[in-house]
Design an enzyme around this catalytic site. Structure first.
Site, short mmCIF file in Angstrom:
data_model
loop_
_atom_site.label_atom_id
_atom_site.label_comp_id
_atom_site.label_asym_id
_atom_site.label_seq_id
_atom_site.Cartn_x
_atom_site.Cartn_y
_atom_site.Cartn_z
N HIS A 123 0.83 -1.20 0.00
CA HIS A 123 0.00 0.00 0.00
C HIS A 123 0.86 1.24 0.00
O HIS A 123 0.85 2.02 -0.95
CB HIS A 123 -0.94 -0.03 1.21
CG HIS A 123 -1.76 1.20 1.33
ND1 HIS A 123 -1.72 2.04 2.42
CD2 HIS A 123 -2.65 1.77 0.48
CE1 HIS A 123 -2.54 3.04 2.25
NE2 HIS A 123 -3.13 2.91 1.08
N HIS A 127 -1.83 1.78 7.93
CA HIS A 127 -3.19 2.04 7.48
C HIS A 127 -4.09 0.83 7.63
O HIS A 127 -5.14 0.76 7.01
CB HIS A 127 -3.18 2.54 6.02
CG HIS A 127 -2.25 3.69 5.82
ND1 HIS A 127 -1.05 3.57 5.17
CD2 HIS A 127 -2.31 4.98 6.22
CE1 HIS A 127 -0.44 4.74 5.17
NE2 HIS A 127 -1.17 5.61 5.80
#
Lengths: 262, 361, 526
Positions: B286, B306
């Protein structure tokens, strides 16, 4: 009928007695020198393990079953988990568990430290497993804090946070804070990997490595912050909250005093 | 010297006539020389004195409060736990804060209480300029245009484009040219420290964070994980920030499940496991943080930045959070000496966050 | 030779005369001294940012004398034992030296960081004040745009600043920033290698950030803040509506002596607050984070608060990747490039957008009370709700851990909250504004509630109201609303503020002696 002279009967009797004596001798020698029986030999538990068994039948058997075999849907088998795991879970109050859930939390322990050791001894004698290699609550040797820090940062801080204050895992699980843990509990946790914590066996983190990590964690727990109040060592979140709830509020009141309202 | 009425009237009159400033209300808060006024003066003076005192304490603490362990020869040792030295920064902050706050309060109380309260009006003189002024300025600018004569010299107008474009190009070219760096020659995304080509054709060993200790399969317990680095010079440093892997020993049934999933859905990872051991890139696909929160019972790998979650038993497929691509698997095998080596550079799959021209995996 | 007598008494006059002979300062100096500033506590909020900026410059200079932004690897041999013999960059080492081996270094570091947080907090609060009071309208649109620009410049400056020590927490943030740059379509990979001079992290990024942080951005900020404050001085500050105030005047106090004393004193208080926080509250304990290594991360990693809303937007973004014709747009692009891009550009156009919407071309120097513009206030409330959901989601793992909430549930709550809460906030705020407006007009028409209840002969209870103007037969007055606060309590009547002294508690003075005697006399039985 064959004639049985008294000497023949006596010879047969003596032979039978000699056989019996030999068997008793062989069996006795075997019983003396052979190692104690493994699982399912109820008669051969040590005194501590007997106490542990009594405790087990009182507190643990409902979920972990007879002879620690485990109960489907309630508690896993404890065969092979070792005394270290049992001591960790019981001394931190996690076990006996009060409810099923995503994660079992540290609580004031129901059983004291001696009882925990007895339970541990029972489970150890039942199925073997890893044991804490020292008997006290403190590490026997002082570890190297700096090396412990390096190991902590690469292995532990991702879940337990740089401050050892704990952190969230997925779906309601979490890595707990380490501020209340004794050296022994830290050692046992690394060795046995409770719940979702990975297992750090002695081949991966040697006992000295573990002592180093313990030294670092205890240093974190006992060291005072040189910069004032640490705000819980959460990092930028509490710093942001502090600047608004303290800084801006104070300055807002100051501005109200200085210049007033309409 | 008290407030002189005469001077005030002179100032007020002048301000009104010449500066458009009208003092409509001007009132002493306390009668001159009154008890209340004297009390406020004493209070302000007290605050000033406090400020001065606190400043002196600040300087004294800065110099003499225990900070350096004087007896030590090489420098002072940090004392864990409680010690006087821990109070150095707090005492400096406290004394400096008090000094500044007392000074500030003293000044403010002086301004608020000892100065007369006033209400003053001033005209804004806002809005547009006088139309005559506007017209004149407009004409001046227009005439300037006529003087320059650009409009009647079309050749000049066209010729100006040349240096405008050229010098502009030069000004832009220098910084852009200096800074610009091609990411694909050599390609930085498709090669990590595990590349056998860069290692003289030999497979790269998995080593621990000290950079030297090679890893054997027996080093990791069931349910355990270890961070591994390429066994090349500088392999553990940030020079190879894309290379760290997480080596996990799965339980037997989990390892079976993973093998089944490789066959079923992601055959590029075929043969990548060494027994029950599997190694995935630690660099989250990510945003590049190390995805290192391994939950050994649920076999989820959580990235703390995240909250992307990857399922270890299904080729590190993302199952929650913003990540969209699997973590690349590092294919490993046990060599003749019993150490783990990487047989390929993540099978050519780029490590880490995605980008526009990322090749299809 | 006769010695000229040195006259001390005439020194100020002769000096002033000498200066005026050369620079003709008499008139401009006096107009500066007499300049009128309106007085309200909300006008001091921007000054908090200005004062924090000055403190940042001062403390930053001290730090720059000791810090070295070099990526060269060294072995730590300083005083902090838990990091002894650890490999780290020179940047991290000099930051540790500042914290442990330079006298006053730690308090300077902490003051610098707290001042940075206060700078951004003050900007945000000030921006909100300007928005809700309509101070961005003509003729101040440019100042609004400059202010927004300075917010983003401050954002970049802070990010560059806290990334300089090269600790694990800010290094992780830098890694994410590199991924954000990488996610830009077409040019992302080129931008990344150009910025870092190679792949992440390279060896030069700290030095580039350093030049950005100590030279380029402060220069730009200094220039813009000078223009920003200069415009306020030239155009004169806006003011609230009230007695004697019109759209073409300023009612307040002269700059010298009263207003400058207030500003100077306030500067000291801001400085004092930063000194107190810098000494008593620890911030950014880099020694606990360790040096930045690509394989190391901590649970509960967040950027500084003013960046946290972008962390939140990244966490809430669903896993939607666009893949077409062999090209990829990663999900990180939308919450970290597109969203802040929109949040930068759209507000800059807002003054013109609102002017067109309301068909309002006039210049405004009087401020709106937020209740009088319910649509704008509602929009602002929706914006704040949006921002807060993102900011709290940036810390959702810490909230999940400490409040025993499932992490996955926190993410979903943020996603849903982001869509649901802003419209809700808009609606609720708008209704509240309308209610307040209605109450204002009610009080203007019927008077102030006195709290005295009277029993009428026919059995009704009525409350006595104090009319604000001559009422007609039915108790209604014909007072128009003029944009000024309407007095709602008896002690607020009168144009010059509360008649009762005291801030938290009323300071009540006993009745004078003569009056007391009269009252007792009356009570004496006949």
């Amino acid at each position: 009928m064959v004639s049985r002279s008294p000497s023949r009967i006596r010879r047969r009797a003596i032979a039978a007695l000699r056989m019996l004596a030999a068997l008793v001798l062989a069996g006795g020698i075997y019983a003396l020198v052979s190692p104690g029986a493994q699982a399912n030999a109820p008669g051969s538990l040590s005194a501590a393990a007997e106490e542990g068994k009594a405790l087990y039948n009182n507190y643990c058997i409902t979920c972990h079953g007879n002879n620690a075999q485990g109960v489907e849907g309630r508690g896993p088998s404890l065969i092979g988990v070792g005394s270290a795991a049992v001591e960790f879970q019981v001394e931190t109050g996690r076990m006996p568990a009060t409810a099923q859930g995503a994660q079992i939390d540290r609580k004031p322990p129901q059983l004291n430290s001696d009882q925990a050791r007895q339970l541990g001894q029972y489970i150890q004698e039942l199925g073997g497993g890893p044991q804490v290699p020292f008997s006290g609550e403190r590490s026997p040797t002082q570890g190297n804090i700096a090396h412990g820090g390096e190991l902590f940062r690469i292995n532990c801080s991702s879940c337990h946070a740089f401050s050892a204050g704990g952190g969230a895992l997925s779906s309601g699980k979490f890595a707990p804070p380490l501020n209340e843990s004794t050296d022994r509990q830290l050692y046992a946790a690394m060795l046995t990997g409770p719940q979702n914590m990975p297992v750090f066996g002695d081949n991966q983190l040697s006992p000295q490595d573990k002592f180093d990590v313990i030294a670092y964690v205890q240093n974190l727990n006992t060291d005072n912050d040189p910069g004032g109040w640490g705000l819980g060592r959460f990092g930028p979140t509490t710093e942001g909250v502090a600047i608004f709830l303290f800084g801006m509020v104070v300055l807002g009141f100051a501005a109200l005093w200085i210049a007033g309202k309409s | 010297m008290s407030i002189s009425n005469e001077r005030f009237e002179f100032v007020r009159q002048g301000a009104k006539e010449r500066d458009d400033v009208e003092i409509v209300h001007y009132e002493l808060q306390y009668p001159l020389g009154s008890r209340q006024e004297k009390r406020v003066v004493r209070f302000v003076s007290g605050l000033f004195l406090l400020s001065g005192l606190a400043s002196v304490v600040f300087v004294a603490c800065y110099i003499w409060w225990p900070f350096t362990n004087f007896p030590a020869v090489t420098g002072w040792e940090y004392e864990p736990g409680n010690s006087w030295m821990k109070g150095y920064t707090p005492i400096l902050g406290l004394t400096l804060g008090i000094a500044l706050a007392a000074f500030g309060f003293a000044v403010l109380v002086w301004g608020k209480k000892l100065l007369p309260h006033e209400i003053v009006l001033q005209d804004r003189h806002d809005g547009a300029s006088d139309p005559a002024e506007r017209k004149l300025t407009g004409s001046t600018l227009q005439f300037m245009g006529e003087e320059m004569g650009l409009s009647r010299r079309p050749l000049l107008k066209v010729a100006l484009l040349a240096p405008a474009g050229g010098l502009g190009l030069a000004a832009a070219a220098l910084p852009i040219g200096m800074l610009m760096k091609d990411p694909h020659h050599p390609d930085v995304f498709l090669h990590t420290g595990w590349d056998p080509q860069a290692n003289g054709g030999k497979f790269v060993h998995l080593v621990r964070e000290d950079g030297e200790t090679k890893i054997r399969p027996e080093d990791i317990s069931i349910g355990g994980q270890i961070t591994a680095f390429p066994g090349i010079p500088g392999g553990t440093t940030n020079k190879h920030a894309d290379s760290p892997v997480l080596l996990i020993r799965l339980r037997q049934n989990d390892a079976e499940a993973l093998r089944a999933n490789i066959e079923k859905g992601y055959p590029i990872n075929r043969g990548g496991m060494a027994g029950d051991l599997v190694a995935y890139s630690k660099i989250c696909t990510h945003a590049g943080c190390p995805a290192s929160l391994y939950e050994q019972q649920s076999n989820r790998l959580l990235c703390p930045c995240h909250q992307s979650q990857f399922l270890i038993t299904d080729n590190a497929r993302p199952i929650f959070g913003p990540a969209t691509r699997r973590l690349p698997m590092l294919p490993i095998v046990v060599d003749e000496e019993g150490f783990l080596v990487a047989t390929s550079d993540f099978n050519g799959i780029p490590v880490g966050p995605a980008f526009w021209e990322k090749p299809e995996a | 030779m006769k010695r000229r007598k040195f006259d001390m008494k005439q020194l100020p006059a002769s000096t002033a005369g000498a200066i005026d002979d050369r620079y003709k300062v008499a008139t401009p100096l006096r107009s500066l001294l007499n300049k009128v500033f309106p007085d309200h506590w909300t006008f001091l909020l921007g000054e908090i940012a200005l004062f924090s900026f000055i403190i940042l410059l001062l403390t930053g200079t001290f730090l720059a004398l000791f810090f070295e932004p070099s990526s060269q690897e060294v072995t730590y041999q300083g005083s902090y034992v838990p990091l002894r013999d650890v490999h780290m960059s020179r940047a991290y080492e000099t930051a540790l030296n500042l914290s442990f081996d330079v006298r006053g270094g730690l308090i300077m570091r902490q003051m610098h960081h707290w001042a940075a947080l206060l700078f951004m907090a003050a900007i945000v609060i000030h921006m909100a004040r300007v928005f809700f009071t309509g101070a961005f309208r003509k003729p101040r649109e440019l100042n609004w745009i400059l202010g927004l620009t300075m917010f983003w410049l401050g954002f970049l400056e802070g990010f560059a600043g806290y990334s300089l020590p090269d600790d694990a927490l800010s290094g992780t943030g830098l890694r994410i920033a590199s991924a954000i740059v990488l996610s830009i379509p077409v040019v992302g990979s080129w931008l990344l290698t150009s910025l870092f001079d190679g792949e992440f992290p390279g060896e030069i990024i700290l030095e580039r950030f350093y030049i950005l942080h100590v030279f380029l951005l402060p220069l730009l900020l200094l220039a813009l803040v000078t223009v920003h404050v200069g415009l306020v001085i030239v155009q004169k500050h806006t003011q609230w509506a009230g007695p004697g105030r019109t759209n073409h005047n300023v009612v307040g106090e002269r700059w010298f002596p009263r207003y400058i004393i207030k500003q100077g004193g306030f500067f000291m208080l801001v400085f004092a607050l930063i000194a107190l926080m810098g000494g008593l509250f620890q911030i950014n304990p880099i020694w606990l984070f360790g040096p930045y290594e690509a394989a190391v991360v901590s649970a509960g990693s967040q950027p500084d608060w003013y960046v946290m809303f972008l962390d939140g937007s990244s966490r809430l973004m669903p896993a939607w990747e666009i893949r077409a014709f062999g090209y990829t747009v990663p999900p990180l692009f939308w919450p970290t490039i597109v969203l802040p891009g929109l949040l930068t550009v759209l507000p800059m156009f807002y003054p013109f957008f609102e002017a067109r919407l309301r068909k309002d071309k006039a210049a405004h120097n009087l401020l709106d009370r937020p209740r009088d513009v319910p649509d704008r206030t509602g929009l602002g409330a929706a914006g704040i709700a949006f921002y807060l959901v993102l900011a709290f989601s940036g810390g959702n793992d810490i909230i999940a851990d400490k409040f025993y909430i499932s992490l996955n549930a926190m993410t979903w709550a943020g996603r849903i909250g982001l869509l649901v809460l802003p419209p809700l906030a808009y609606y609720v705020t708008r209704r509240i504004c309308l209610g307040l407006q209605q109450h204002d007009r009610q009080v203007l028409a019927h008077g102030v509630e006195t709290g005295i209840i009277r029993l009428l002969p026919d059995g009704r209870f009525v409350e006595i109201h104090q009319p604000l103007a001559q009422p007609d037969g039915h108790g209604h007055a014909e007072l128009p609303y003029v944009g000024a606060p309407v007095p709602k309590k008896m002690n607020r009547l009168g144009a010059l503020g509360p008649a009762i002294k005291g801030f938290f508690v009323p300071i009540e003075e006993p009745a004078p002696k003569e009056k007391k005697a009269e009252i007792t006399k009356e009570k004496e039985p006949v």
